[in-house]
Scaffold this motif. Structure first.
Motif, PDB file in Angstrom:
ATOM      1  N   ASP A   1       0.915  -1.127  -0.118  1.00 16.30           N
ATOM      2  CA  ASP A   1      -0.051   0.041  -0.112  1.00 16.30           C
ATOM      3  C   ASP A   1       0.898   1.499  -0.045  1.00 16.30           C
ATOM      4  N   GLY A   2       2.127   1.089   0.299  1.00 19.29           N
ATOM      5  CA  GLY A   2       2.946   2.267   0.413  1.00 19.29           C
ATOM      6  C   GLY A   2       3.342   2.601  -1.217  1.00 19.29           C
TER       7      GLY A   2
ATOM      8  N   LEU B   1       5.063  -9.744   1.537  1.00 15.34           N
ATOM      9  CA  LEU B   1       4.221  -8.545   2.115  1.00 15.34           C
ATOM     10  C   LEU B   1       3.787  -9.332   3.239  1.00 15.34           C
ATOM     11  N   LYS B   2       3.217  -8.382   4.092  1.00 12.74           N
ATOM     12  CA  LYS B   2       2.688  -8.699   5.345  1.00 12.74           C
ATOM     13  C   LYS B   2       1.102  -7.626   5.367  1.00 12.74           C
ATOM     14  N   ARG B   3       0.142  -8.523   6.026  1.00 18.09           N
ATOM     15  CA  ARG B   3      -1.269  -7.949   5.940  1.00 18.09           C
ATOM     16  C   ARG B   3      -1.112  -6.872   7.146  1.00 18.09           C
ATOM     17  N   CYS B   4      -2.169  -5.610   6.634  1.00 20.64           N
ATOM     18  CA  CYS B   4      -2.555  -4.971   8.101  1.00 20.64           C
ATOM     19  C   CYS B   4      -3.463  -5.971   8.893  1.00 20.64           C
TER      20      CYS B   4
ATOM     21  N   GLU C   1       7.736  -0.068   8.681  1.00 17.91           N
ATOM     22  CA  GLU C   1       7.983   1.483   8.108  1.00 17.91           C
ATOM     23  C   GLU C   1       7.047   1.865   7.181  1.00 17.91           C
ATOM     24  N   CYS C   2       6.618   1.140   6.192  1.00 14.85           N
ATOM     25  CA  CYS C   2       5.768   1.544   5.257  1.00 14.85           C
ATOM     26  C   CYS C   2       4.422   1.627   5.850  1.00 14.85           C
ATOM     27  N   GLN C   3       4.043   0.710   6.725  1.00 13.21           N
ATOM     28  CA  GLN C   3       2.733   0.841   7.189  1.00 13.21           C
ATOM     29  C   GLN C   3       2.509   1.998   7.992  1.00 13.21           C
ATOM     30  N   THR C   4       3.658   2.153   8.884  1.00 12.42           N
ATOM     31  CA  THR C   4       3.340   3.420   9.766  1.00 12.42           C
ATOM     32  C   THR C   4       3.110   4.609   8.955  1.00 12.42           C
ATOM     33  N   ARG C   5       3.941   4.682   7.907  1.00 12.25           N
ATOM     34  CA  ARG C   5       3.848   5.936   7.075  1.00 12.25           C
ATOM     35  C   ARG C   5       2.673   6.243   6.528  1.00 12.25           C
ATOM     36  N   ARG C   6       1.890   5.095   6.165  1.00 15.38           N
ATOM     37  CA  ARG C   6       0.722   4.964   5.637  1.00 15.38           C
ATOM     38  C   ARG C   6      -0.367   4.943   6.524  1.00 15.38           C
ATOM     39  N   TRP C   7      -0.390   4.893   7.874  1.00 15.48           N
ATOM     40  CA  TRP C   7      -1.515   4.844   8.708  1.00 15.48           C
ATOM     41  C   TRP C   7      -2.411   5.848   8.806  1.00 15.48           C
TER      42      TRP C   7
ATOM     43  N   GLU D   1     -10.036   4.269   6.153  1.00 18.20           N
ATOM     44  CA  GLU D   1     -10.391   3.138   5.387  1.00 18.20           C
ATOM     45  C   GLU D   1     -10.288   1.606   5.955  1.00 18.20           C
ATOM     46  N   CYS D   2      -9.360   1.318   6.988  1.00 17.70           N
ATOM     47  CA  CYS D   2      -9.385   0.330   7.506  1.00 17.70           C
ATOM     48  C   CYS D   2     -10.699  -0.076   8.447  1.00 17.70           C
ATOM     49  N   LYS D   3     -11.062   0.852   9.015  1.00 19.10           N
ATOM     50  CA  LYS D   3     -12.477   0.745   9.799  1.00 19.10           C
ATOM     51  C   LYS D   3     -13.731   0.434   8.619  1.00 19.10           C
TER      52      LYS D   3
END
Length: 266
Positions: free
Chosen positions: A194-195, A221-224, A236-242, A248-250
């Motif tokens: 997603d990054g 790749l790793k899932r949210c 790091e990519c997940q944190t940057r995109r949070w 969208e996650c909810k």
């Protein structure tokens, strides 16, 4: 049950016309002539409860209409009061800004709608809370539980509530269809980090795979772990995109609560 295709999504003005008394629809638009289920998505604007539990909704065309629960005991048992209904709506997530999903809805004719305050061009009547109803308890016309829900001719079914507006809800549904739902297998995209939207240098997780000696998901790749739909190449990519992914996650979680991921689909 897969996420519906775009052709199954409908608007209020396109709903089959009903007499408003629970009878069969008196007219059916051309695209409702098939036996395919339809789904009405609409965002809650306000609570207009007076004599019956009523919400004012707006659909994807910005058409306002009323959603009426009839009988009132479909929402709350006696003693009935607008304040008690408001509390119940809040408890169920039926509040301003959230989107409701109604399966196979019908709308009333103009004569019937003119008799209801705030109904505008008509309204949708639901006989129960549908899937929002407490498990094993369906409220009857006298506030009594029944073993199973009665199917009311001409009525729709409330499938659920999504904690976001209609446009984000629809976007999420279409993204899932396009990327990984079995409904459109020929259009599936390869899973990507997603990054990539932030210029991620390893959109397929190649470096992460090499670093850890093997993939934990497609190409490393790793899932949210919140929505279990979006992938990342690194923490790091997940944190940057949070900040971009949070709402969208909810929404994804709520959509998948209505239409669970089919067996065998990653």
């Amino acid at each position: 049950m897969p996420i519906p295709s775009p052709t199954q999504l409908t608007t209020f003005s396109s709903l089959p016309l009903s007499s408003g008394d629970g009878s069969s629809p008196v007219s059916v638009p051309d695209h409702h002539q098939t036996k395919e289920d339809t789904y009405l998505l609409a965002t809650i604007k306000s609570n207009l409860t007076i004599t019956k539990p009523t919400l004012i909704l707006t659909d994807s065309t910005s058409q306002d209409f009323a959603l009426v629960f009839d009988p009132p005991s479909a929402v709350i048992s006696e003693p009935y009061s607008p304040d008690a209904v408001a509390d119940k709506f809040k408890q169920l997530g039926l509040k301003k800004g959230n989107t409701v999903v109604i399966k196979n809805a019908t709308r009333t004719n103009k004569k019937a709608s003119a008799e209801r305050e705030g109904a505008g061009q008509g309204f949708v009547v639901l006989r129960s809370l549908g899937r929002l109803q407490s498990e094993g308890l369906v409220v009857g016309s006298k506030g009594e539980g029944r073993g199973e829900e009665e199917e009311v001719e001409g009525g729709g079914e409330l499938l659920g509530v999504v904690p976001s507006g209609i446009f984000l809800t629809t976007k999420v549904m279409m993204d899932i269809l396009r990327r990984r739902d079995e409904s459109l297998p020929e259009e599936r995209e390869e899973k990507m980090c997603d990054g990539k939207f932030d210029g991620c240098g390893t959109p397929r997780g190649k470096e992460e795979e090499e670093k850890e000696g093997g993939p934990e998901g497609p190409r490393g790749l790793k899932r949210c772990q919140g929505c279990v739909e979006v992938w990342y190449c690194s923490k790091e990519c997940q944190t940057r995109r949070w900040s971009a992914h949070k709402s969208e996650c909810k929404t994804i979680k709520a959509v998948r609560g209505i239409w669970p991921r089919p067996e065998g689909v990653e």
